[in-house]
Design a protein around this motif. Structure first.
Motif, short mmCIF file in Angstrom:
data_model
loop_
_atom_site.label_atom_id
_atom_site.label_comp_id
_atom_site.label_asym_id
_atom_site.label_seq_id
_atom_site.Cartn_x
_atom_site.Cartn_y
_atom_site.Cartn_z
N UNK A 17 0.83 -1.22 0.00
CA UNK A 17 0.00 0.00 0.00
C UNK A 17 0.86 1.26 0.00
N UNK A 18 1.92 1.25 0.82
CA UNK A 18 2.79 2.42 0.89
C UNK A 18 3.55 2.60 -0.43
N UNK A 19 3.98 1.50 -1.02
CA UNK A 19 4.70 1.58 -2.30
C UNK A 19 3.76 2.08 -3.40
N UNK A 20 2.51 1.66 -3.35
CA UNK A 20 1.53 2.13 -4.35
C UNK A 20 1.31 3.63 -4.20
N UNK A 21 1.19 4.10 -2.96
CA UNK A 21 1.00 5.54 -2.73
C UNK A 21 2.23 6.31 -3.23
N UNK A 22 3.39 5.75 -2.95
CA UNK A 22 4.65 6.38 -3.41
C UNK A 22 4.68 6.46 -4.94
N UNK A 23 4.23 5.39 -5.60
CA UNK A 23 4.25 5.36 -7.07
C UNK A 23 3.26 6.37 -7.65
N UNK A 24 2.08 6.49 -7.04
CA UNK A 24 1.10 7.49 -7.51
C UNK A 24 1.73 8.88 -7.50
N UNK A 25 2.35 9.21 -6.37
CA UNK A 25 2.95 10.55 -6.24
C UNK A 25 4.06 10.76 -7.27
N UNK A 26 4.88 9.74 -7.47
CA UNK A 26 5.98 9.83 -8.42
C UNK A 26 5.45 10.06 -9.84
N UNK A 27 4.42 9.32 -10.22
CA UNK A 27 3.85 9.44 -11.57
C UNK A 27 3.20 10.82 -11.73
N UNK A 28 2.43 11.24 -10.73
CA UNK A 28 1.74 12.54 -10.82
C UNK A 28 2.77 13.66 -10.94
N UNK A 29 3.84 13.57 -10.18
CA UNK A 29 4.87 14.62 -10.25
C UNK A 29 5.56 14.62 -11.62
N UNK A 30 5.84 13.42 -12.15
CA UNK A 30 6.49 13.34 -13.47
C UNK A 30 5.58 13.92 -14.55
N UNK A 32 3.28 16.13 -14.12
CA UNK A 32 3.14 17.59 -13.92
C UNK A 32 4.36 18.31 -14.49
N UNK A 33 5.53 17.68 -14.35
CA UNK A 33 6.73 18.43 -14.78
C UNK A 33 7.13 18.11 -16.22
N UNK A 34 6.81 16.87 -16.69
CA UNK A 34 7.29 16.55 -18.05
C UNK A 34 6.17 16.16 -19.00
N UNK A 35 4.94 16.15 -18.50
CA UNK A 35 3.82 15.86 -19.39
C UNK A 35 3.51 14.39 -19.55
N UNK A 36 4.42 13.53 -19.11
CA UNK A 36 4.14 12.09 -19.17
C UNK A 36 5.05 11.39 -18.18
N UNK A 37 4.81 10.11 -17.97
CA UNK A 37 5.65 9.34 -17.04
C UNK A 37 5.96 8.00 -17.67
N UNK A 38 7.06 7.39 -17.23
CA UNK A 38 7.51 6.12 -17.80
C UNK A 38 7.91 5.19 -16.66
N UNK A 64 -2.85 10.48 -14.68
CA UNK A 64 -3.45 10.60 -16.02
C UNK A 64 -3.02 9.37 -16.79
N UNK A 65 -3.87 8.34 -16.77
CA UNK A 65 -3.47 7.02 -17.30
C UNK A 65 -3.14 7.07 -18.78
N UNK A 66 -3.70 8.07 -19.48
CA UNK A 66 -3.44 8.16 -20.93
C UNK A 66 -2.05 8.69 -21.24
N UNK A 67 -1.36 9.21 -20.20
CA UNK A 67 -0.01 9.76 -20.43
C UNK A 67 1.03 9.00 -19.61
N UNK A 68 0.84 7.68 -19.57
CA UNK A 68 1.77 6.82 -18.81
C UNK A 68 2.29 5.73 -19.74
N UNK A 69 3.60 5.63 -19.84
CA UNK A 69 4.23 4.54 -20.60
C UNK A 69 4.59 3.43 -19.63
N UNK A 70 4.15 2.21 -19.92
CA UNK A 70 4.49 1.06 -19.09
C UNK A 70 5.39 0.11 -19.87
#
Ligand SMILES: O=C(O)[C@H](O)[C@@H](O)[C@H](O)[C@H](O)COP(=O)(O)O
Length: 260
Positions: A17-30, A32-38, A64-70
């Protein structure tokens, strides 16, 4: 090379749960700053546990699931849809529940795909896909992953890089075929240590008593050939996310308790 930072949680559920919360924040920040996350996903119980926790997280759709590269760190070389494939398990845990852009979900090839039994050709194709996504700042090999996650095996393997086997010794290629993996199935595709180290952050997930010895070995200065997890580090951060059971053989001085 970033020195490993450790965070220890009470148990495997809280760690997920803590790792998932950490990942959400990391993706949201990426985003916000670069327009997408990977993000690079990992297979295994801890990796899938994190995805399931993310699926259930209240803040999940801040992403923003549409701007996430997995991408994947490794894959079992099995037919499309095989329940043992990491992508099949990731879809069940999270991916099928969120509005991802299918073009940005980069699954590794399946054994019933265009490459058939030629896992080396399948690995080369994934390397080419990574190179195509790499920006000029990446020197043409792999994109700059915001987070690359790795489960840790009881033998200290990460992805499908097993101790002493050829794949962990690879220093040039970014993706390789693996034969004779000690963890079934034997044939796999894996990112190599050079590809893993291209990530901004590498997060190693280790929960459960069966990971205690591996964590102690990998964090005690062991060599990466004998202990592949010891060679998995990010450009700006290497984070070990453990539960108390997996941390039980570590020197107490290595980490403050994240949760009592
Ligand atoms: O394809 C795989 O099996 C995984 O990518 C593998 O590297 C896994 O992450 C570790 O073996 C830990 O697995 P557990 O979390 O299930 O112990």
């Amino acid at each position: 090379m970033s020195v490993p930072q450790l965070v220890v949680h009470r148990d495997k559920e809280l760690m997920a749960q803590a790792a998932a919360a950490r990942l959400i924040t990391k993706i949201v920040d990426a985003q916000a700053s670069r327009g997408s996350a990977s993000v690079v996903l990992t297979g295994g119980r801890n990796g899938n546990g994190l995805l399931a926790a993310l699926a259930a997280a209240p803040a999940r759709d801040a992403i923003d699931w549409g701007r996430l590269d997995l991408w994947w760190g490794d894959e079992r070389y099995l037919p499309e849809g095989d329940p043992e494939r990491n992508v099949t398990q990731a879809r069940a845990a999270l991916l099928d529940a969120v509005p991802l852009d299918p073009e940005r979900v980069h699954a590794m090839p399946a054994s019933d795909g265009p490459f058939g039994a030629d896992v080396e050709a399948a690995a080369e194709a994934y390397a080419a896909e990574l190179a195509k996504a790499a920006g000029p700042e990446n020197h043409g090999s792999v994109p700059t992953f915001d987070v690359l996650m790795l489960g840790v095996g009881p033998d200290t393997h990460v992805a499908s890089l097993f101790p002493e086997l050829p794949a962990v010794r690879e220093t040039e290629r970014t993706v390789v075929g693996v034969h004779g993996a000690p963890k079934p199935p034997p044939t796999r595709i894996s990112l190599t240590l050079p590809a893993i180290r291209a990530a901004r952050e590498v997060w190693l997930l280790a929960a459960g008593e069966d990971k205690a010895e591996a964590a102690a070995i990998a964090l005690s200065g062991a060599g990466e050939i004998q202990a592949p997890a010891a060679g998995a580090y990010g450009r700006s951060r290497t984070l070990w996310l453990l539960d108390s059971a997996a941390a039980s053989q570590l020197p107490r001085s290595l980490y403050p308790p994240a949760s009592p």
